[in-house]
Motif scaffolding. Structure first.
Motif, short mmCIF file in Angstrom:
data_model
loop_
_atom_site.label_atom_id
_atom_site.label_comp_id
_atom_site.label_asym_id
_atom_site.label_seq_id
_atom_site.Cartn_x
_atom_site.Cartn_y
_atom_site.Cartn_z
N ALA A 77 -23.21 -48.91 55.02
CA ALA A 77 -24.25 -48.46 55.96
C ALA A 77 -25.61 -48.37 55.28
O ALA A 77 -26.62 -48.80 55.84
CB ALA A 77 -23.86 -47.11 56.57
N GLN A 78 -25.65 -47.82 54.07
CA GLN A 78 -26.91 -47.71 53.34
C GLN A 78 -27.44 -49.10 52.98
O GLN A 78 -28.64 -49.36 53.11
CB GLN A 78 -26.71 -46.89 52.06
N ALA A 79 -26.56 -49.98 52.51
CA ALA A 79 -26.98 -51.33 52.14
C ALA A 79 -27.48 -52.10 53.36
O ALA A 79 -28.49 -52.80 53.29
CB ALA A 79 -25.82 -52.08 51.48
N ALA A 80 -26.79 -51.96 54.49
CA ALA A 80 -27.22 -52.64 55.71
C ALA A 80 -28.59 -52.14 56.16
O ALA A 80 -29.43 -52.94 56.58
CB ALA A 80 -26.19 -52.43 56.82
N THR A 81 -28.82 -50.85 56.06
CA THR A 81 -30.12 -50.29 56.41
C THR A 81 -31.20 -50.84 55.49
O THR A 81 -32.28 -51.25 55.95
CB THR A 81 -30.10 -48.75 56.33
N GLN A 123 -31.78 -54.42 56.29
CA GLN A 123 -32.16 -54.57 57.69
C GLN A 123 -31.27 -55.58 58.41
O GLN A 123 -31.74 -56.50 59.09
CB GLN A 123 -33.63 -54.92 57.83
N VAL A 124 -29.96 -55.43 58.20
CA VAL A 124 -28.96 -56.24 58.90
C VAL A 124 -27.93 -55.29 59.51
O VAL A 124 -27.90 -54.10 59.19
CB VAL A 124 -28.25 -57.23 57.94
N ARG A 125 -27.09 -55.82 60.37
CA ARG A 125 -26.04 -54.99 60.95
C ARG A 125 -24.95 -54.73 59.91
O ARG A 125 -24.61 -55.62 59.13
CB ARG A 125 -25.42 -55.67 62.16
N GLU A 126 -24.43 -53.53 59.93
CA GLU A 126 -23.36 -53.17 59.00
C GLU A 126 -22.15 -54.08 59.19
O GLU A 126 -21.51 -54.50 58.21
CB GLU A 126 -22.96 -51.71 59.18
N SER A 127 -21.83 -54.43 60.43
CA SER A 127 -20.68 -55.30 60.69
C SER A 127 -20.87 -56.67 60.05
O SER A 127 -19.91 -57.26 59.53
CB SER A 127 -20.45 -55.43 62.20
N TRP A 128 -22.09 -57.20 60.07
CA TRP A 128 -22.38 -58.48 59.44
C TRP A 128 -22.13 -58.40 57.94
O TRP A 128 -21.49 -59.28 57.35
CB TRP A 128 -23.83 -58.89 59.72
N LEU A 129 -22.62 -57.33 57.33
CA LEU A 129 -22.48 -57.16 55.89
C LEU A 129 -21.01 -56.96 55.49
O LEU A 129 -20.53 -57.56 54.53
CB LEU A 129 -23.33 -55.96 55.43
#
Length: 109
Positions: free
Chosen positions: A45-49, A52-58
């Motif tokens: 969640a922190q990395a996705a934020t 600036q991508v969706r957590e599901s994508w990451l």
């Protein structure tokens, strides 16, 4: 008996952050991943934020081993170097810097 009100005590888990100031665990939870340069690993969640991508994508890319990541047991984490590599791998040259190799294009005259 002392009747003066005192502030509620902070959690005992104190440590130094990159700016040599004391922060508490609750302070770190509120800190965004992009501003805490001393943090070693980031949750998805922190990395996705930060990216600036969706957590599901990451998470999906990490599961497919298409992006660099770290598994601590079953826990997925991303280092700052992992996130920098994800950015570098996604970088594309601008349209102006592309070099055309074909000179036989009939539309280009």
């Amino acid at each position: 008996m002392n009747t003066s009100s005192s502030p509620s005590p902070q959690p005992f888990d104190h440590h130094l952050n990159g700016a040599d100031t004391i922060t508490t665990q609750s302070d770190n939870a509120a800190t965004t991943a992009g501003t805490d340069s001393g943090q070693l690993l980031f949750t998805p969640a922190q990395a996705a934020t930060t990216l600036q991508v969706r957590e599901s994508w990451l998470r999906r890319r990490a599961a497919e081993r298409r992006v660099p990541c770290t598994f601590l047991g079953k826990h997925l984490r991303f280092s700052r170097a992992d996130m920098e590599a994800i950015i570098a791998d996604a970088r594309r040259p601008s349209a102006a810097s592309r070099i055309r190799t074909s000179t036989s294009d009939p539309l280009r005259r």
